[in-house]
Write a protein that holds these residues in place. Structure first.
Motif, PDB file in Angstrom:
ATOM      1  N   MET A 111       0.833  -1.198   0.000  1.00 51.59           N
ATOM      2  CA  MET A 111       0.000   0.000   0.000  1.00 51.59           C
ATOM      3  C   MET A 111       0.874   1.258   0.000  1.00 51.59           C
ATOM      4  N   PRO A 112       0.773   2.107  -1.026  1.00 51.28           N
ATOM      5  CA  PRO A 112       1.546   3.353  -1.004  1.00 51.28           C
ATOM      6  C   PRO A 112       0.959   4.336   0.010  1.00 51.28           C
ATOM      7  N   VAL A 113       1.799   4.837   0.901  1.00 53.28           N
ATOM      8  CA  VAL A 113       1.350   5.764   1.942  1.00 53.28           C
ATOM      9  C   VAL A 113       2.331   6.935   1.998  1.00 53.28           C
ATOM     10  N   VAL A 114       1.792   8.150   2.011  1.00 55.78           N
ATOM     11  CA  VAL A 114       2.617   9.362   2.047  1.00 55.78           C
ATOM     12  C   VAL A 114       2.926   9.713   3.500  1.00 55.78           C
ATOM     13  N   PHE A 115       4.201   9.955   3.780  1.00 58.71           N
ATOM     14  CA  PHE A 115       4.653  10.342   5.118  1.00 58.71           C
ATOM     15  C   PHE A 115       5.474  11.623   4.997  1.00 58.71           C
ATOM     16  N   HIS A 116       5.276  12.558   5.936  1.00 60.86           N
ATOM     17  CA  HIS A 116       6.081  13.777   5.987  1.00 60.86           C
ATOM     18  C   HIS A 116       7.226  13.581   6.968  1.00 60.86           C
ATOM     19  N   LEU A 117       8.451  13.666   6.463  1.00 63.80           N
ATOM     20  CA  LEU A 117       9.623  13.411   7.301  1.00 63.80           C
ATOM     21  C   LEU A 117       9.858  14.489   8.354  1.00 63.80           C
ATOM     22  N   SER A 118       9.185  15.619   8.254  1.00 63.66           N
ATOM     23  CA  SER A 118       9.434  16.721   9.196  1.00 63.66           C
ATOM     24  C   SER A 118       9.268  16.279  10.647  1.00 63.66           C
ATOM     25  N   SER A 119       8.323  15.365  10.911  1.00 62.24           N
ATOM     26  CA  SER A 119       8.078  14.955  12.295  1.00 62.24           C
ATOM     27  C   SER A 119       9.078  13.919  12.788  1.00 62.24           C
ATOM     28  N   TRP A 120       9.920  13.375  11.905  1.00 67.60           N
ATOM     29  CA  TRP A 120      10.885  12.368  12.363  1.00 67.60           C
ATOM     30  C   TRP A 120      11.843  12.958  13.396  1.00 67.60           C
ATOM     31  N   ALA A 121      12.203  14.238  13.248  1.00 68.46           N
ATOM     32  CA  ALA A 121      13.203  14.861  14.117  1.00 68.46           C
ATOM     33  C   ALA A 121      12.729  15.028  15.556  1.00 68.46           C
ATOM     34  N   VAL A 122      11.418  14.883  15.808  1.00 65.84           N
ATOM     35  CA  VAL A 122      10.909  15.089  17.164  1.00 65.84           C
ATOM     36  C   VAL A 122      11.479  14.051  18.117  1.00 65.84           C
ATOM     37  N   ARG A 123      11.426  12.758  17.707  1.00 63.17           N
ATOM     38  CA  ARG A 123      11.925  11.693  18.587  1.00 63.17           C
ATOM     39  C   ARG A 123      13.099  10.917  17.978  1.00 63.17           C
ATOM     40  N   ARG A 124      13.295  11.047  16.685  1.00 64.77           N
ATOM     41  CA  ARG A 124      14.435  10.451  15.968  1.00 64.77           C
ATOM     42  C   ARG A 124      14.553   8.950  16.247  1.00 64.77           C
ATOM     43  N   ARG A 125      13.456   8.254  16.052  1.00 67.15           N
ATOM     44  CA  ARG A 125      13.414   6.814  16.269  1.00 67.15           C
ATOM     45  C   ARG A 125      13.837   6.074  14.997  1.00 67.15           C
ATOM     46  N   PRO A 126      14.107   4.768  15.066  1.00 64.97           N
ATOM     47  CA  PRO A 126      14.307   3.986  13.842  1.00 64.97           C
ATOM     48  C   PRO A 126      13.124   4.183  12.898  1.00 64.97           C
ATOM     49  N   LEU A 127      13.400   4.212  11.618  1.00 64.13           N
ATOM     50  CA  LEU A 127      12.353   4.581  10.665  1.00 64.13           C
ATOM     51  C   LEU A 127      11.156   3.645  10.745  1.00 64.13           C
ATOM     52  N   ALA A 128      11.374   2.347  10.957  1.00 62.93           N
ATOM     53  CA  ALA A 128      10.249   1.417  11.049  1.00 62.93           C
ATOM     54  C   ALA A 128       9.334   1.796  12.210  1.00 62.93           C
ATOM     55  N   ASP A 129       9.913   2.156  13.359  1.00 61.28           N
ATOM     56  CA  ASP A 129       9.107   2.568  14.515  1.00 61.28           C
ATOM     57  C   ASP A 129       8.391   3.889  14.230  1.00 61.28           C
ATOM     58  N   TRP A 130       9.091   4.801  13.558  1.00 61.52           N
ATOM     59  CA  TRP A 130       8.469   6.086  13.215  1.00 61.52           C
ATOM     60  C   TRP A 130       7.304   5.887  12.249  1.00 61.52           C
ATOM     61  N   LEU A 131       7.438   4.975  11.295  1.00 63.36           N
ATOM     62  CA  LEU A 131       6.339   4.691  10.367  1.00 63.36           C
ATOM     63  C   LEU A 131       5.121   4.159  11.109  1.00 63.36           C
ATOM     64  N   VAL A 132       5.355   3.300  12.086  1.00 65.11           N
ATOM     65  CA  VAL A 132       4.246   2.808  12.904  1.00 65.11           C
ATOM     66  C   VAL A 132       3.580   3.965  13.642  1.00 65.11           C
ATOM     67  N   ASP A 133       4.395   4.848  14.231  1.00 68.03           N
ATOM     68  CA  ASP A 133       3.853   6.025  14.932  1.00 68.03           C
ATOM     69  C   ASP A 133       3.015   6.882  13.996  1.00 68.03           C
ATOM     70  N   GLU A 134       3.525   7.118  12.788  1.00 68.92           N
ATOM     71  CA  GLU A 134       2.809   7.970  11.839  1.00 68.92           C
ATOM     72  C   GLU A 134       1.504   7.328  11.379  1.00 68.92           C
ATOM     73  N   LEU A 135       1.522   6.024  11.136  1.00 66.69           N
ATOM     74  CA  LEU A 135       0.280   5.337  10.763  1.00 66.69           C
ATOM     75  C   LEU A 135      -0.754   5.458  11.878  1.00 66.69           C
ATOM     76  N   ALA A 136      -0.288   5.365  13.121  1.00 68.66           N
ATOM     77  CA  ALA A 136      -1.202   5.458  14.258  1.00 68.66           C
ATOM     78  C   ALA A 136      -1.676   6.890  14.498  1.00 68.66           C
ATOM     79  N   GLU A 137      -0.754   7.866  14.397  1.00 70.36           N
ATOM     80  CA  GLU A 137      -1.070   9.239  14.786  1.00 70.36           C
ATOM     81  C   GLU A 137      -1.626  10.080  13.649  1.00 70.36           C
TER      82      GLU A 137
END
Length: 602
Positions: A111-137
């Motif tokens: 499934m193609p899903v658009v993510f904005h990388l700007s929020s990655w810098a808030v917690r700077r987690r591994p990308l897989a964990d950040w993707l889970v956070d973004e899908l949830a939030e």
């Protein structure tokens, strides 16, 4: 047949980014074929240190090539570079559209899903964990499901805005992307970044291909302006004498802005002086003026108010590393003063303490006199105020969907507690009355208590699949809070009423049932959505009092979308382009009391 969760995810991405943004993008006002060239040196391939790669010079790609074809030909891992406003996000979303079509035809396609990388810098987690956070939030997918999707390579990440990550964290973000790509190399991936910001990095993404968007040619700009006819005669005349103006028109976005800002204007009105940045600011100011001239329904918002409110919103989004704005995403940290932030967090504590004290005090006073009512009211007020403080935190977290978890995990524990309640109360009542009465009453108390724990333990608050209306999360929080309050009030009142009847007789049972039922309703309602609702509107009041937002915020945001400053996507809003948000963020900030610095100096 595809999984319903998958269908909802694909629908959310299409409605948000394709129907809500791409079809109405400011770049689309200028439909000029973008030139693309492959730039092999922009990426790092793991085998480059072993095998020398000759002929790594940039090469132009065939014109008119679909973006999913470009992704296929360059190895399913693509970097898109370009100048600000060149159309990077537009190309990324065109790729999303093509891949959505594939995913809807083929259930095995990720499934193609658009993510904005700007929020990655808030917690700077591994990308897989950040993707889970973004899908949830951001997409409101249940976290467990999001984790399953990422681990099973069912999500194709389309990463927008590496340049929007704070400069000191961009290299770390690239490393996180590389690590993810190493571990999930079979899932396609695409990302985009401003060319200058990417070239300044010492670290390169380890993808299979990279393309750069070429600047618009003067011949392309001239042809477009000529086809536009008389309304842009002033622009064509100014270009004959103004070399700097040509430099502004090298991207589709800036050509769109010029078309809207200077349509019907004379060459004298188009001309300006100063550096390129000053000229760009002048252009955006003219664009803003023209947007205020658009015919829309009558409004009470003045031009000055609109600019000040949009400037505050732009600064707040950039400070919070957000691109899409949801009204319910505002947090107390958006307030400038620590005291105001503390007040927002204290509002639920004050409310719960006063409400609990009032309920207990009035009922206790009616039953046992005013002094007793006062004492009980103060006691329960302190207990609930303290309990609310312990359950509170600094964030506003909407409780958006009410569900039921599997109670089997807790059944053994509930049975043990219910049995203990039955035995203890049965023994006490048996000593007071008789053994048979104690046994029956103990079992009744244990049964009702177990029912209450089962209902309370089984309820959970989770996320929703997709927001379609502004502030939907807070509205759902209120509805869920009321629902849980009613359930908890009924079960709490029943169990406490039975206990009071058994121990103190029927006269006391009614008061006990009402009092403890209302307190149970208050506690559960606040814990499951009520706190978020109270804090949200306390924050809204303070933002309004400070002059940062109007009280009727959603109608204002819709008005700004009608003026093409914002775009409405699903239940959120986004500035029509990052450059426009950056322009508004530079405008003079509002000071305490709703005045600008200039107004305070007068």
């Amino acid at each position: 047949m595809s999984n319903p969760n998958r269908r909802r995810m694909l629908k959310a991405v299409r409605e948000t980014w394709i129907d809500g943004y791409l079809k109405h993008s400011l770049d689309n006002l200028v439909r000029i074929e973008l030139g693309l060239e492959e730039i092999p040196d922009a990426i790092s391939r793991p085998w480059d240190v072993i095998v020398q790669q000759p002929n790594r010079a940039p090469r132009p790609l065939p014109p008119g090539q679909a973006m999913d074809t470009v992704l296929d030909e360059l190895g399913q891992a693509l970097l898109i570079l370009g100048a600000p406003g060149a159309g990077k996000t537009t190309l990324l979303l065109e790729l999303a559209r093509d891949l959505l079509d594939r995913a809807e035809r083929d259930v095995s396609h990720p499934m193609p899903v658009v993510f904005h990388l700007s929020s990655w810098a808030v917690r700077r987690r591994p990308l897989a964990d950040w993707l889970v956070d973004e899908l949830a939030e951001r997409y409101y997918v249940q976290r467990k499901l999001a984790q399953t999707w990422i681990e099973a390579d069912q999500v194709l990440p389309l990463l927008d805005g590496l340049d929007e990550v704070a400069p000191e964290h961009r290299a770390g973000c690239v490393e996180a992307i590389n690590t993810f790509h190493h571990r999930h190399g079979l899932v396609p991936l695409a990302m985009c970044c401003r060319a200058a910001d990417y070239q300044a990095l010492s670290t390169r993404v380890e993808l299979s291909g990279a393309v750069a968007i070429e600047p618009l040619l003067r011949a392309q700009v001239s042809t477009y302006l000529k086809q536009a006819g008389k309304p842009l005669d002033g622009v064509r005349t100014a270009l004959r004498e103004d070399e700097t103006l040509w430099e502004l028109l090298d991207t589709p976005l800036m050509l769109s802005i010029v078309t809207l800002a200077y349509r019907g204007r004379s060459a004298a009105e188009v001309r300006a002086t100063g550096s390129l940045e000053e000229r760009r600011a002048h252009l955006f100011a003219n664009y803003s003026e023209r947007m205020f001239e658009r015919r829309t329904k009558a409004t009470d918002y003045t031009r000055e108010q609109t600019i000040l409110w949009l400037a505050w919103l732009a600064r707040s989004l950039m400070h919070a590393n957000l691109s899409v704005f949801y009204v319910e995403s505002m947090q107390p940290r958006w307030l400038p003063l620590k005291g105001q932030r503390r007040l927002v967090s204290m509002i639920p504590n004050i409310f719960s303490g006063l409400a609990a004290g009032l309920i207990s005090g009035l009922l206790g006073g009616l039953r046992n006199g005013s002094f007793y009512g006062l004492a009980v009211g103060i006691a329960f007020g302190l207990i609930f105020g303290l309990g609310s403080w312990l359950n509170n935190d600094d964030r506003i977290s909407p409780a958006e969907i009410l569900g039921w978890s599997s109670a089997w995990i807790n059944v053994k524990r509930i049975l043990v507690i219910s049995l203990v309640i039955a035995l203890v109360n049965g023994f006490i009542l048996g000593m007071v009355e008789n053994l048979i009465f104690g046994l029956i009453a103990g079992l009744a108390l244990g049964l009702v208590s177990g029912l209450f724990m089962l209902i309370e333990g089984g309820m959970f608050i989770g996320g929703m699949t997709y927001r379609t209306h502004p502030n939907e999360g807070i509205k759902r929080s209120l509805r869920n809070s009321i629902t849980i309050s009613l359930i908890s009030g009924l079960t709490g009142g029943l169990s406490s009423g039975l206990g009071f009847w058994l121990f103190f007789g029927p006269d006391t049972a009614l008061f006990g049932a009402i009092q403890f039922g209302m307190l149970a309703a208050l506690y559960s309602g606040l814990s499951n959505g009520g706190i978020a609702y109270l804090k949200h509107y306390a924050l809204r009041v303070l933002l309004w009092r400070n002059g940062y937002t109007p009280w009727d915020y959603i109608p204002f945001l819709d008005y700004a979308a009608e003026r093409v400053f914002l775009r409405k996507i699903g239940g959120g809003y986004i500035f029509t382009h990052r450059l426009l948000m950056e322009y508004f963020a530079t405008l003079e900030p509002i000071e305490q009391g709703g005045q600008t610095k200039a107004e305070q100096r007068q």
